[in-house]
Design an enzyme around this catalytic site. Sequence first.
Site, PDB file in Angstrom:
ATOM      1  NE  ARG A 174      -3.148   0.259   3.129  1.00  0.00           N
ATOM      2  CZ  ARG A 174      -2.564   0.197   4.333  1.00  0.00           C
ATOM      3  NH1 ARG A 174      -1.763   1.157   4.741  1.00  0.00           N
ATOM      4  NH2 ARG A 174      -2.784  -0.830   5.125  1.00  0.00           N
TER       5      ARG A 174
ATOM      6  CE1 TYR B 104     -15.386  13.525 -15.596  1.00  0.00           C
ATOM      7  CE2 TYR B 104     -15.152  13.206 -13.234  1.00  0.00           C
ATOM      8  CZ  TYR B 104     -15.426  12.697 -14.483  1.00  0.00           C
ATOM      9  OH  TYR B 104     -15.734  11.377 -14.631  1.00  0.00           O
TER      10      TYR B 104
ATOM     11  CG  ASP C 141      -8.632  17.866 -13.862  1.00  0.00           C
ATOM     12  OD1 ASP C 141      -7.846  17.353 -14.677  1.00  0.00           O
ATOM     13  OD2 ASP C 141      -9.759  17.395 -13.606  1.00  0.00           O
TER      14      ASP C 141
ATOM     15  CE  LYS D 233     -11.431  10.117 -18.141  1.00  0.00           C
ATOM     16  NZ  LYS D 233     -11.772  11.313 -17.398  1.00  0.00           N
TER      17      LYS D 233
HETATM   18  C1  LIG Z   1     -12.320  11.583 -16.121  1.00  0.00           C
HETATM   19  C2  LIG Z   1     -11.952  12.854 -15.472  1.00  0.00           C
HETATM   20  C3  LIG Z   1     -11.792  12.936 -14.084  1.00  0.00           C
HETATM   21  C4  LIG Z   1     -12.084  11.767 -13.155  1.00  0.00           C
HETATM   22  O1  LIG Z   1     -11.148  10.748 -13.293  1.00  0.00           O
HETATM   23  P1  LIG Z   1     -11.496   9.178 -13.119  1.00  0.00           P
HETATM   24  O2  LIG Z   1     -10.233   8.522 -13.498  1.00  0.00           O
HETATM   25  O3  LIG Z   1     -12.647   8.862 -14.013  1.00  0.00           O
HETATM   26  O4  LIG Z   1     -11.862   8.980 -11.671  1.00  0.00           O
HETATM   27  C5  LIG Z   1     -11.396  14.151 -13.558  1.00  0.00           C
HETATM   28  N1  LIG Z   1     -11.173  15.233 -14.334  1.00  0.00           N
HETATM   29  C6  LIG Z   1     -11.333  15.180 -15.666  1.00  0.00           C
HETATM   30  C7  LIG Z   1     -11.069  16.407 -16.483  1.00  0.00           C
HETATM   31  C8  LIG Z   1     -11.727  14.004 -16.283  1.00  0.00           C
HETATM   32  O5  LIG Z   1     -11.898  13.976 -17.612  1.00  0.00           O
END
Ligand SMILES: *Cc1c(COP(=O)(O)O)cnc(C)c1O
Length: 387
Positions: free
Chosen positions: A56, A108, A180, A205
């Site tokens: 962990r 998001y 982000d 992504k």
């Molecule tokens: C998909 C996404 C998230 C969330 O991430 P997960 O891996 O689905 O938990 C956060 N911010 C953006 C811009 C995203 O496209």
Amino acid sequence: MTKIFDSDMSAAFGTRAIHAGQRPDPLSGAIMTPIYQTSTYVQEALGVNKGYEYARGKNPTREALERNVAALEGAQHGFAFSSGMGCLDSIMKLFKSGDHFVVGENVYGGTYRLFDKILRAYGMTFSYVDTRDPQLIADACTSATAAIIIETPTNPLMRLTDIQAAADVAHSHKALLIVDNTFASPYFQHPFKLGADIVWHSSTKYLNGHSDMVGGIALVVDDDLATRLQFILNAAGAVPGPMDAWLVLRGTKTLHLRMERHDSNGRAIAAWLASRVGEANVFYPGLESHPQHALAVKQMSGFGGMISVETGSRDNAARMLRRVKLFSLAESLGGVESLINQPAEMTHASVEPARRAQLGITDGLIRLSCGVEDLGDLIADLDQALK
Ligand SMILES: *Cc1c(COP(=O)(O)O)cnc(C)c1O
């Protein structure tokens, strides 16, 4: 905590993408970092170990990924998590009840849901503002503001925030700037150079890029923040398995190549769509008609493959989604294959209808994640769907 090797920062992006954070396996010389599929590590004697005690807290595959992405973002430390939301949840554990946050109104949907439906009950407060205007960010700050939380470009409206201006506001209030960077990826945007304190990604992504895992990663420069994040990572335990860490590490090796193609396809498809449906209906920061094109050029070195299009009605959107053959109807983005969705009922269903309307996420809005297929085939697909 995973601190990058100093040598990892000296090379250019593509070289770092392929090599940073990695060494041939000391046992065999295997050029690819092994998937250390283990929960624990045998210790030589009481108090004597190789720096690994329980998985962990630390895992060598995860560490290679953390060093790699830290080197790509120009950070000093990386922390990989089991999802983007798990990553943000752990970042928020740096703060406490009573802290106030200024948040982009178009973040998001899952970010908004975490704040509004969970963290608010723990005594944190959130002000949502249009962060396109730095003055509105400043106006929302109070003496309790602990961080400004932005996403740029946003999803799905492709709105931009001036990262440097947001950092200046944050720092003048002794608050952190959290960015982000999922949409732009470290290939096209470097928030640390513009003053960010924490950068995070849904590695699901573009970083992974192959739509075969879910993950998140946080990056920091500051050693004290790193110590606290490592404590949270181990204490709260939202860590990825080594197989998923390895998949992202496989993905980042081609990040620069994929982003170039997402970007060239994105630019060409946005221009083609603008000529078909009118530039006012196409949201893409690379278009000169985008109201923040100048800022996009200033803080991004490319615009990627995310495009939103206003089709005018739910019926028009549904028809288009039904007719496309190459673009697959699915949530998510950033993979090599092209995807299409309707945010109002899919990715942004967790945002209340009134809020969606206020933001401009209409029932006729569709979002494209342009993959890395051949451009002619993608345009032919959209063309037959629009006829
Ligand atoms: C998909 C996404 C998230 C969330 O991430 P997960 O891996 O689905 O938990 C956060 N911010 C953006 C811009 C995203 O496209």
